[in-house]
Design a protein around this motif. Structure first.
Motif, PDB file in Angstrom:
ATOM      1  N   LEU A   1       0.809  -1.208   0.000  1.00 14.80           N
ATOM      2  CA  LEU A   1       0.000   0.000   0.000  1.00 14.80           C
ATOM      3  C   LEU A   1       0.844   1.260   0.000  1.00 14.80           C
ATOM      4  CD1 LEU A   1      -2.784  -1.108   2.480  1.00 14.80           C
ATOM      5  CD2 LEU A   1      -2.893  -0.973   0.003  1.00 14.80           C
ATOM      6  N   LEU A   2       2.167   1.098   0.091  1.00 16.92           N
ATOM      7  CA  LEU A   2       3.056   2.264   0.046  1.00 16.92           C
ATOM      8  C   LEU A   2       3.591   2.495  -1.350  1.00 16.92           C
ATOM      9  CD1 LEU A   2       5.158   1.645   3.238  1.00 16.92           C
ATOM     10  CD2 LEU A   2       3.244   3.168   2.951  1.00 16.92           C
ATOM     11  N   ALA A   3       3.029   1.796  -2.330  1.00 19.79           N
ATOM     12  CA  ALA A   3       3.619   1.814  -3.658  1.00 19.79           C
ATOM     13  C   ALA A   3       3.326   3.132  -4.354  1.00 19.79           C
ATOM     14  CB  ALA A   3       3.093   0.661  -4.484  1.00 19.79           C
ATOM     15  N   ALA A   4       4.138   4.123  -4.070  1.00 24.44           N
ATOM     16  CA  ALA A   4       4.008   5.408  -4.752  1.00 24.44           C
ATOM     17  C   ALA A   4       5.405   5.950  -4.938  1.00 24.44           C
ATOM     18  CB  ALA A   4       3.168   6.377  -3.933  1.00 24.44           C
ATOM     19  N   LEU A   5       5.794   6.161  -6.146  1.00 24.14           N
ATOM     20  CA  LEU A   5       7.130   6.677  -6.437  1.00 24.14           C
ATOM     21  C   LEU A   5       7.074   8.182  -6.582  1.00 24.14           C
ATOM     22  CD1 LEU A   5      10.082   6.336  -7.144  1.00 24.14           C
ATOM     23  CD2 LEU A   5       9.418   5.948  -9.511  1.00 24.14           C
ATOM     24  N   VAL A   6       7.893   8.866  -5.808  1.00 27.24           N
ATOM     25  CA  VAL A   6       7.898  10.324  -5.840  1.00 27.24           C
ATOM     26  C   VAL A   6       8.569  10.790  -7.118  1.00 27.24           C
ATOM     27  CG1 VAL A   6       8.689  12.365  -4.646  1.00 27.24           C
ATOM     28  CG2 VAL A   6       7.962  10.383  -3.362  1.00 27.24           C
ATOM     29  N   GLY A   7       7.951  11.787  -7.754  1.00 29.79           N
ATOM     30  CA  GLY A   7       8.427  12.262  -9.046  1.00 29.79           C
ATOM     31  C   GLY A   7       9.716  13.039  -8.941  1.00 29.79           C
ATOM     32  N   LYS A   8      10.050  13.683 -10.024  1.00 30.12           N
ATOM     33  CA  LYS A   8      11.348  14.355 -10.094  1.00 30.12           C
ATOM     34  C   LYS A   8      11.388  15.658  -9.332  1.00 30.12           C
ATOM     35  CE  LYS A   8      12.474  12.408 -14.611  1.00 30.12           C
ATOM     36  NZ  LYS A   8      12.853  12.732 -16.002  1.00 30.12           N
ATOM     37  N   GLY A   9      10.251  16.227  -8.993  1.00 27.00           N
ATOM     38  CA  GLY A   9      10.257  17.514  -8.289  1.00 27.00           C
ATOM     39  C   GLY A   9      10.659  17.336  -6.853  1.00 27.00           C
ATOM     40  N   GLY A  10      11.940  17.467  -6.541  1.00 24.91           N
ATOM     41  CA  GLY A  10      12.421  17.253  -5.196  1.00 24.91           C
ATOM     42  C   GLY A  10      12.256  18.473  -4.337  1.00 24.91           C
TER      43      GLY A  10
ATOM     44  N   GLY B   1      16.010  15.131  -3.020  1.00 20.05           N
ATOM     45  CA  GLY B   1      15.847  16.551  -2.726  1.00 20.05           C
ATOM     46  C   GLY B   1      16.106  16.875  -1.270  1.00 20.05           C
ATOM     47  N   HIS B   2      15.605  16.037  -0.368  1.00 19.53           N
ATOM     48  CA  HIS B   2      15.847  16.270   1.051  1.00 19.53           C
ATOM     49  C   HIS B   2      17.330  16.131   1.393  1.00 19.53           C
ATOM     50  CE1 HIS B   2      11.415  15.266   2.216  1.00 19.53           C
ATOM     51  NE2 HIS B   2      11.537  16.385   1.540  1.00 19.53           N
ATOM     52  N   LEU B   3      17.998  15.167   0.780  1.00 22.77           N
ATOM     53  CA  LEU B   3      19.431  15.007   1.037  1.00 22.77           C
ATOM     54  C   LEU B   3      20.222  16.188   0.489  1.00 22.77           C
ATOM     55  CD1 LEU B   3      19.913  11.194   0.293  1.00 22.77           C
ATOM     56  CD2 LEU B   3      19.816  12.315   2.520  1.00 22.77           C
ATOM     57  N   ILE B   4      19.819  16.707  -0.660  1.00 18.34           N
ATOM     58  CA  ILE B   4      20.508  17.875  -1.222  1.00 18.34           C
ATOM     59  C   ILE B   4      20.388  19.067  -0.292  1.00 18.34           C
ATOM     60  CG2 ILE B   4      20.423  19.556  -3.107  1.00 18.34           C
ATOM     61  CD1 ILE B   4      19.664  17.239  -4.966  1.00 18.34           C
TER      62      ILE B   4
ATOM     63  N   TYR C   1      22.406  23.643 -10.786  1.00 19.55           N
ATOM     64  CA  TYR C   1      21.015  23.225 -10.851  1.00 19.55           C
ATOM     65  C   TYR C   1      20.802  21.995  -9.981  1.00 19.55           C
ATOM     66  CZ  TYR C   1      21.179  26.246 -14.945  1.00 19.55           C
ATOM     67  OH  TYR C   1      21.357  27.313 -15.779  1.00 19.55           O
ATOM     68  N   ARG C   2      19.590  21.913  -9.448  1.00 20.75           N
ATOM     69  CA  ARG C   2      19.272  20.807  -8.544  1.00 20.75           C
ATOM     70  C   ARG C   2      19.231  19.469  -9.281  1.00 20.75           C
ATOM     71  NH1 ARG C   2      17.222  21.896  -3.519  1.00 20.75           N
ATOM     72  NH2 ARG C   2      16.088  19.926  -3.530  1.00 20.75           N
TER      73      ARG C   2
ATOM     74  N   ARG D   1      24.286  13.754  -9.993  1.00 19.16           N
ATOM     75  CA  ARG D   1      25.599  13.496  -9.403  1.00 19.16           C
ATOM     76  C   ARG D   1      25.467  12.595  -8.173  1.00 19.16           C
ATOM     77  NH1 ARG D   1      30.962  12.839 -10.138  1.00 19.16           N
ATOM     78  NH2 ARG D   1      32.160  13.549  -8.336  1.00 19.16           N
ATOM     79  N   LEU D   2      24.481  12.862  -7.341  1.00 23.44           N
ATOM     80  CA  LEU D   2      24.256  12.030  -6.161  1.00 23.44           C
ATOM     81  C   LEU D   2      23.877  10.611  -6.563  1.00 23.44           C
ATOM     82  CD1 LEU D   2      23.917  11.728  -3.087  1.00 23.44           C
ATOM     83  CD2 LEU D   2      21.579  12.553  -3.354  1.00 23.44           C
ATOM     84  N   ALA D   3      23.020  10.465  -7.574  1.00 29.35           N
ATOM     85  CA  ALA D   3      22.641   9.121  -8.039  1.00 29.35           C
ATOM     86  C   ALA D   3      23.840   8.379  -8.613  1.00 29.35           C
ATOM     87  CB  ALA D   3      21.535   9.241  -9.082  1.00 29.35           C
ATOM     88  N   HIS D   4      24.747   9.122  -9.273  1.00 26.44           N
ATOM     89  CA  HIS D   4      25.952   8.486  -9.816  1.00 26.44           C
ATOM     90  C   HIS D   4      26.872   7.991  -8.702  1.00 26.44           C
ATOM     91  CE1 HIS D   4      29.310   7.714 -12.502  1.00 26.44           C
ATOM     92  NE2 HIS D   4      30.077   8.491 -11.740  1.00 26.44           N
ATOM     93  N   LEU D   5      26.910   8.714  -7.598  1.00 27.37           N
ATOM     94  CA  LEU D   5      27.788   8.333  -6.480  1.00 27.37           C
ATOM     95  C   LEU D   5      27.114   7.368  -5.516  1.00 27.37           C
ATOM     96  CD1 LEU D   5      29.377  11.804  -5.682  1.00 27.37           C
ATOM     97  CD2 LEU D   5      30.402   9.909  -6.955  1.00 27.37           C
ATOM     98  N   THR D   6      25.884   7.003  -5.767  1.00 30.34           N
ATOM     99  CA  THR D   6      25.156   6.079  -4.888  1.00 30.34           C
ATOM    100  C   THR D   6      24.830   4.818  -5.671  1.00 30.34           C
ATOM    101  OG1 THR D   6      24.177   7.949  -3.711  1.00 30.34           O
ATOM    102  CG2 THR D   6      23.157   5.795  -3.402  1.00 30.34           C
TER     103      THR D   6
END
Length: 428
Positions: free
Chosen positions: A84-93, A125-128, A141-142, A148-153
């Motif tokens: 029931l938590l199946a909701a992926l947050v979009g790109k707007g961080g 977005g919260h981590l940024i 730009y965010r 960059r964060l996704a590349h390093l994770t």
């Protein structure tokens, strides 16, 4: 005379001759290339030494990289759990959950769901914002910072055990550990906010109903309190019982006093002091009895607001009892409903807490002791080897160019292109 017939060579001999010719040609090309490389050995040496030194200087300028690893175990899917938590947050961080987009209800396990949530724009977005990664990564730009964060994770899942491994790479070992822990914190927060289970909806409904019942109970209590204060009614049953007992006592005392008064009159006459004292006591008892029974006491100089008797009269109790009983019953009903809803509310809160999938941390992120990169020796060796390869290709291409006939169409095309480029450069 025998005539010798010269037979043509057999196919086998032709094939053998062709094979020998190809082998000879290959050996000739190999020897030619080897001779070319040997003649230009100093060029190889200069290029390789130059690239070797430049690669050493380059790798020394590269900052060290550290990896912090954490392993989590997502909860089992079932009922009101992670499905029931199946909701992926979009790109707007950074803008809350306004970017909730695609649904993951079709996923077979909660591991894929949790990986998708950690890749979501809300968590990144919260981590940024939390670690100021735009200044750390020197990005304007965010979305560039998020990439960059996704590349390093690196987030992977073990298909057998279902354990999710999160590896964060950073130039600062403390920040690498904090980022890995930040993924766990933000994942728990996002899971709690996105959870839309039936237990939560039930808890919210009971909570709203409990507020309404509490307001109604307070109103009923205030009405009962005002009525009791105005009419001096606390408990009608007990007050009636106490009033009847008091009236019986007063009536008995009055009968005994009248008997005593008759006896004193026969013995001492009407003007005796003891007779007058007895008459005064009987008068007081009669007034108390009339006041208790609700008879007309105005002739005796007694008002309803007499502070010596703060309870209502006996004949007023039936009329007051009906109103008091209704108000008291309303209060009791609201109290019962409030108690039941309070129990249901606590149970709903417990069920909601159980239904929210919590991340089970197998390995907490630790402070990395050794650097994970860059691999300086490999970079130096690879760059030096590639420089030798490219030098060899350049020499071979140069030899092929000069060996071409001037009338060759390919050579003419290349010369035409280079001439046009040079003329264009001269014009500019």
């Amino acid at each position: 005379m025998t005539t010798e017939i010269l037979n043509p060579p057999s196919p086998i001999s032709l094939r053998d001759g062709s094979s020998h010719s190809n082998v000879a040609s290959q050996e000739s090309n190999w020897v030619t290339n080897a001779a070319l490389f040997w003649e230009n050995r100093r060029v190889f040496l200069r290029v390789c030494v130059t690239i070797f030194l430049l690669s050493i200087a380059f790798v020394l300028l590269l900052p060290k990289e550290y990896e912090s690893t954490t392993r989590i175990m997502p909860p089992e899917q079932g009922g009101n759990g992670a499905a029931l938590l199946a909701a992926l947050v979009g790109k707007g961080g950074g803008g809350g959950l306004s970017g909730l987009a695609s649904s993951l209800l079709g996923t077979k396990n909660s591991g894929a769901l949790f990986i998708a949530l950690m890749h979501s724009g809300t968590i990144s977005g919260h981590l940024i914002d939390r670690f100021g990664l735009q200044q750390v990564y020197h990005t304007s730009y965010r979305d560039s910072t998020a990439k960059r964060l996704a590349h390093l994770t690196k987030i992977t899942e073990d298909t057998k055990s279902g354990i999710i491994t999160v590896v964060v790479t950073d130039n600062n070992r403390e920040r690498a550990r904090d980022l890995a822990q930040g993924y766990l914190d933000e994942l728990n927060k996002l899971v709690s906010r996105v959870n839309t289970s039936s237990a939560r909806r039930e808890r919210e409904f009971i909570e709203e109903r409990l507020k309404t019942v509490q307001a109604e109970l307070q109103q009923a209590q205030m009405e009962l309190s005002d009525f009791s204060s105005k009419n001096m009614t606390i408990d009608i049953k007990e007050q009636t019982k106490a009033t009847v007992e008091e009236d019986a006592k007063l009536e008995g005392q009055l009968i005994a006093g009248e008997s005593e008064l008759d006896s004193l009159r026969e013995i001492y006459g009407n003007q005796n002091v003891r007779v007058r004292a007895s008459e005064a006591r009987n008068m007081v008892l009669q007034r108390e009895l009339q006041r208790a029974t609700g008879q007309d006491t105005k002739a005796l100089g007694i008002t309803d607001g007499d502070s010596t008797r703060p309870y209502p009269a006996l004949k007023q109790l039936p009329q007051l009892g009906v109103r008091w009983a209704n108000l008291y019953r309303t209060v009791r009903i609201h109290e019962t409903v409030f108690d039941l809803l309070s129990e249901e509310y606590e149970m709903a809160r417990i069920e909601e807490a159980k239904s929210i999938p919590t991340v089970g941390v197998v390995d907490f992120p630790g402070l990395p002791e050794r650097k994970s990169g860059p691999h300086r020796i490999l970079i130096i060796l690879a760059s030096t080897t590639l420089s030798a390869v490219f030098t060899a290709l350049f020499l071979m291409a140069k030899r092929s160019w000069y060996s071409m006939n001037e009338a060759d169409p390919c050579r003419a095309l290349v010369l035409n292109i280079t001439t046009t480029i040079r003329q264009y450069g001269d014009r500019r």
